[in-house]
Write an enzyme that holds these catalytic residues in place. Structure first.
Site, short mmCIF file in Angstrom:
data_model
loop_
_atom_site.label_atom_id
_atom_site.label_comp_id
_atom_site.label_asym_id
_atom_site.label_seq_id
_atom_site.Cartn_x
_atom_site.Cartn_y
_atom_site.Cartn_z
N GLY A 1 0.88 -1.05 -0.03
CA GLY A 1 -0.04 0.07 -0.05
C GLY A 1 0.69 1.20 -0.14
N THR A 2 1.81 1.22 -0.82
CA THR A 2 2.79 2.41 -0.89
C THR A 2 2.16 3.53 -1.62
OG1 THR A 2 3.94 1.70 -2.67
CG2 THR A 2 5.12 1.50 -0.38
N ASN A 3 1.26 3.16 -2.56
CA ASN A 3 0.42 4.27 -3.35
C ASN A 3 -0.63 4.78 -2.52
OD1 ASN A 3 1.76 4.97 -5.98
ND2 ASN A 3 1.63 2.53 -6.23
N HIS B 1 0.12 2.21 -13.46
CA HIS B 1 1.08 1.24 -13.87
C HIS B 1 2.50 1.73 -14.06
CE1 HIS B 1 1.76 -2.35 -16.44
NE2 HIS B 1 2.67 -1.44 -17.10
N ASN C 1 -6.21 3.23 -12.56
CA ASN C 1 -4.97 2.31 -12.22
C ASN C 1 -3.92 3.25 -12.40
OD1 ASN C 1 -3.87 -0.20 -11.80
ND2 ASN C 1 -3.13 -0.29 -13.98
#
Length: 208
Positions: free
Chosen positions: A12-14, A110, A108
């Site tokens: 969960g770094t983002n 990427h 999303n």
């Protein structure tokens, strides 16, 4: 106020980057309504709880069929009243029933400059391994809307990051996260929350 569901599978770094920018008011007019993971051991769920955000595990393993899981996830998202779904390292294929219901409301992140190193099989370190094998001098990250294809939806934002001869996949992954992903994913959310993004003829237009 834009209500967001963040879907994650791992650390969960983002997610943390989004939380930090909401708390510092760099993302405005938005809040995370719920964090959902397919992995009950995902550290992302702990990150959510530390910030008082509801966190749920909804896993295909807990349903007798993939269709039952798809319908359960769709029902949960609808009942949560979310406006935007953010895939932040979510390693489950989003079913068509959710894409149809949330058309141009699923984004999303990427870890490459789409259309390079994307599509089926390109995720995690595999993206960076492929980039280094090809000898590219620049890589980066892309935020895009999700459609029925794999990494084929309208591109919202991209940011380039240099690639160096001594890079390993892990080093390149970290640089792209820090210099691109953690910047453009929150920026895209802020743009959507403030009505600066529209999709026209399959192209995402972003106003400053």
């Amino acid at each position: 106020m834009l209500n967001i569901a963040v879907l994650v599978s791992g650390g969960g770094t983002n997610l943390q980057a989004i939380i930090d920018q909401i708390e510092s008011h760099k993302i405005t007019n938005a809040s995370i309504k719920v964090v959902i993971s397919n992995n009950k051991n995902a550290y992302a769920l702990e990150r959510a709880k530390k910030h008082g955000i509801p966190a749920e595990c909804i896993s295909p393993k807990d349903y007798e069929s993939r269709e039952a899981f798809n319908q359960a996830l769709l029902k949960f998202l609808e009942e949560s009243g979310v406006d935007l779904i953010v895939l932040a390292g979510y390693l489950v294929v989003v079913p068509e029933c959710i894409i149809e219901k949330f058309r141009n409301r699923i984004i999303n992140i990427h870890p490459s400059l789409i259309p390079s190193f994307c599509g089926t099989g390109y995720y995690g370190l595999k993206v960076h391994e492929a980039a280094l094998r090809r000898g590219v001098k620049v890589s980066g990250a892309t935020v895009h809307f999700v459609d029925e294809g794999t990494d084929t939806g309208p591109i919202i934002m991209q940011k380039a990051v240099p690639v160096y001869p001594q890079d390993t996949p892990q080093v390149l992954q970290r640089r792209i996260m820090e210099q691109a992903e953690w910047q453009i994913l929150p920026a895209a959310i802020d743009a959507i929350a403030n009505g600066r993004v529209e999709v026209k003829d399959g192209i995402a237009l972003v106003r400053e």
